[in-house]
Design a protein around this motif. Structure first.
Motif, short mmCIF file in Angstrom:
data_model
loop_
_atom_site.label_atom_id
_atom_site.label_comp_id
_atom_site.label_asym_id
_atom_site.label_seq_id
_atom_site.Cartn_x
_atom_site.Cartn_y
_atom_site.Cartn_z
N GLY A 29 94.68 24.78 -53.14
CA GLY A 29 93.27 24.43 -53.15
C GLY A 29 92.96 23.16 -52.37
O GLY A 29 91.84 22.98 -51.90
N LEU A 30 93.97 22.32 -52.21
CA LEU A 30 93.80 21.08 -51.44
C LEU A 30 93.24 21.37 -50.04
O LEU A 30 92.41 20.62 -49.53
CB LEU A 30 95.17 20.38 -51.33
N VAL A 31 93.69 22.49 -49.47
CA VAL A 31 93.24 22.86 -48.12
C VAL A 31 91.75 23.23 -48.15
O VAL A 31 90.95 22.74 -47.34
CB VAL A 31 94.09 24.04 -47.57
N ASN A 32 91.37 24.06 -49.14
CA ASN A 32 89.96 24.47 -49.24
C ASN A 32 89.06 23.27 -49.58
O ASN A 32 87.95 23.16 -49.07
CB ASN A 32 89.80 25.57 -50.29
N GLN A 33 89.60 22.39 -50.41
CA GLN A 33 88.85 21.16 -50.74
C GLN A 33 88.61 20.31 -49.49
O GLN A 33 87.56 19.70 -49.34
CB GLN A 33 89.67 20.32 -51.72
N ALA A 34 89.62 20.29 -48.63
CA ALA A 34 89.49 19.48 -47.40
C ALA A 34 88.43 20.08 -46.48
O ALA A 34 87.68 19.35 -45.82
CB ALA A 34 90.84 19.39 -46.68
N ILE A 35 88.34 21.42 -46.47
CA ILE A 35 87.28 22.06 -45.65
C ILE A 35 85.92 21.66 -46.21
O ILE A 35 85.01 21.26 -45.48
CB ILE A 35 87.45 23.61 -45.63
N GLU A 36 85.81 21.73 -47.54
CA GLU A 36 84.55 21.34 -48.20
C GLU A 36 84.20 19.88 -47.87
O GLU A 36 83.06 19.56 -47.50
CB GLU A 36 84.68 21.52 -49.72
N ASP A 37 85.19 19.02 -47.97
CA ASP A 37 84.98 17.59 -47.72
C ASP A 37 84.53 17.33 -46.27
O ASP A 37 83.64 16.53 -46.01
CB ASP A 37 86.32 16.87 -47.99
N MET A 38 85.17 18.06 -45.35
CA MET A 38 84.81 17.89 -43.92
C MET A 38 83.34 18.28 -43.70
O MET A 38 82.59 17.56 -43.04
CB MET A 38 85.73 18.77 -43.07
N ILE A 39 82.93 19.40 -44.30
CA ILE A 39 81.55 19.87 -44.09
C ILE A 39 80.54 18.96 -44.79
O ILE A 39 79.53 18.57 -44.19
CB ILE A 39 81.39 21.33 -44.59
N THR A 40 80.83 18.57 -46.03
CA THR A 40 79.83 17.75 -46.73
C THR A 40 79.72 16.36 -46.09
O THR A 40 78.64 15.80 -46.03
CB THR A 40 80.12 17.62 -48.24
N HIS A 41 80.82 15.83 -45.58
CA HIS A 41 80.76 14.51 -44.94
C HIS A 41 80.17 14.56 -43.53
O HIS A 41 79.43 13.67 -43.14
CB HIS A 41 82.14 13.85 -44.90
N GLN A 42 80.54 15.59 -42.78
CA GLN A 42 80.05 15.63 -41.39
C GLN A 42 78.70 16.32 -41.26
O GLN A 42 78.00 16.14 -40.28
CB GLN A 42 81.09 16.31 -40.48
N PHE A 43 78.33 17.12 -42.28
CA PHE A 43 77.03 17.81 -42.25
C PHE A 43 76.30 17.49 -43.55
O PHE A 43 75.75 16.40 -43.68
CB PHE A 43 77.21 19.32 -42.01
N SER A 44 76.33 18.39 -44.52
CA SER A 44 75.61 18.12 -45.77
C SER A 44 76.10 19.08 -46.86
O SER A 44 76.75 20.08 -46.57
CB SER A 44 74.10 18.35 -45.57
N VAL A 45 75.74 18.75 -48.08
CA VAL A 45 76.08 19.61 -49.21
C VAL A 45 75.37 20.96 -49.04
O VAL A 45 75.93 22.03 -49.32
CB VAL A 45 75.66 18.93 -50.55
N ALA A 46 74.13 20.92 -48.52
CA ALA A 46 73.37 22.17 -48.33
C ALA A 46 74.09 23.08 -47.34
O ALA A 46 74.15 24.31 -47.53
CB ALA A 46 71.97 21.83 -47.82
N LYS A 47 74.65 22.49 -46.29
CA LYS A 47 75.38 23.28 -45.29
C LYS A 47 76.61 23.93 -45.94
O LYS A 47 76.94 25.08 -45.69
CB LYS A 47 75.80 22.33 -44.16
#
Ligand code: HEM
Length: 182
Positions: free
Chosen positions: A3-21
């Protein structure tokens, strides 16, 4: 994958874009109901591939671009999420670190028993270049490796170029060779 990998994808998107994205991406990957990922739990590889595909679709970039960006992000993410000492132990320069990637993953594997890590070997090592051989049981993550090496270059303040010189897919998985110059 863990899950660490999927969490990192989530983190990349929320930090570089937004939670909505990220919510939009999860919906596109048919994971709209999923609240989050457990970092130490194993998830089917398909879930990670679906997320990568959904990022590509939502951001209108290729999966190769997503994988490269993610590879680069992974170096920063693991350093911040409790794996900083492990990264430090693997070496303080780009070539030394590349030589220690299997040792690094075997240490990770002692904490994550279901880990199916890739394997790396360095050949034709000179003062400014080497060939990096990548073997994985998984197909299609070649561009993630390119991003990872670029991310490691940034970590060590080493300007580097990475080019794919051989690439083979088979039932055993993926076998690629990269020429890394710094
Ligand atoms: C301390 C830092 C690191 C940790 C904790 C870590 C951990 C992991 C984990 C959990 C996976 C998913 C595999 C699975 O669940 O079976 C993975 C995959 C992968 N790791 Fe690492 N890793 C680290 C650093 C690196 C670095 C620096 C590289 C650079 C080349 C790398 C290359 C890869 C690749 C390419 C994959 C994709 C899976 C595959 O190719 O089959 N990792 N790693």
């Amino acid at each position: 994958m863990y899950g660490l990998v999927n969490q990192a994808i989530e983190d990349m998107i929320t930090h570089q874009f937004s939670v909505a994205k990220w919510e939009e991406i999860k919906k596109t990957a048919c994971l709209g109901d999923m609240a989050g990922f457990e970092n130490m739990q194993s998830y089917p590889d398909n879930l990670t591939y679906d997320l990568i595909g959904a990022v590509s679709k939502t951001l209108d970039i290729t999966t190769e671009q997503v994988l490269e960006a993610f590879g680069e992000y992974w170096v920063l993410y693991t350093a911040e999420k409790g794996y900083g000492d492990m990264l430090k132990m693997a070496g303080d320069s780009l070539p030394i670190f590349m030589n220690n990637l299997d040792t690094l993953h075997s240490i990770v594997g002692s904490m994550m028993p279901n880990l199916r890590p890739p394997s790396f070997q360095c050949t034709e090592i000179t003062n400014h270049s080497l060939k990096l051989h990548y073997h994985s049981k998984r197909i299609g993550l070649t561009n993630m490796v390119i991003g990872l090496i670029k991310g490691l270059g940034k970590r060590f303040g080493t300007v580097c170029e990475v080019s794919l010189i051989e690439s083979k897919k088979s039932e055993q998985g993926q076998e690629d060779v990269f020429f890394v110059k710094w």
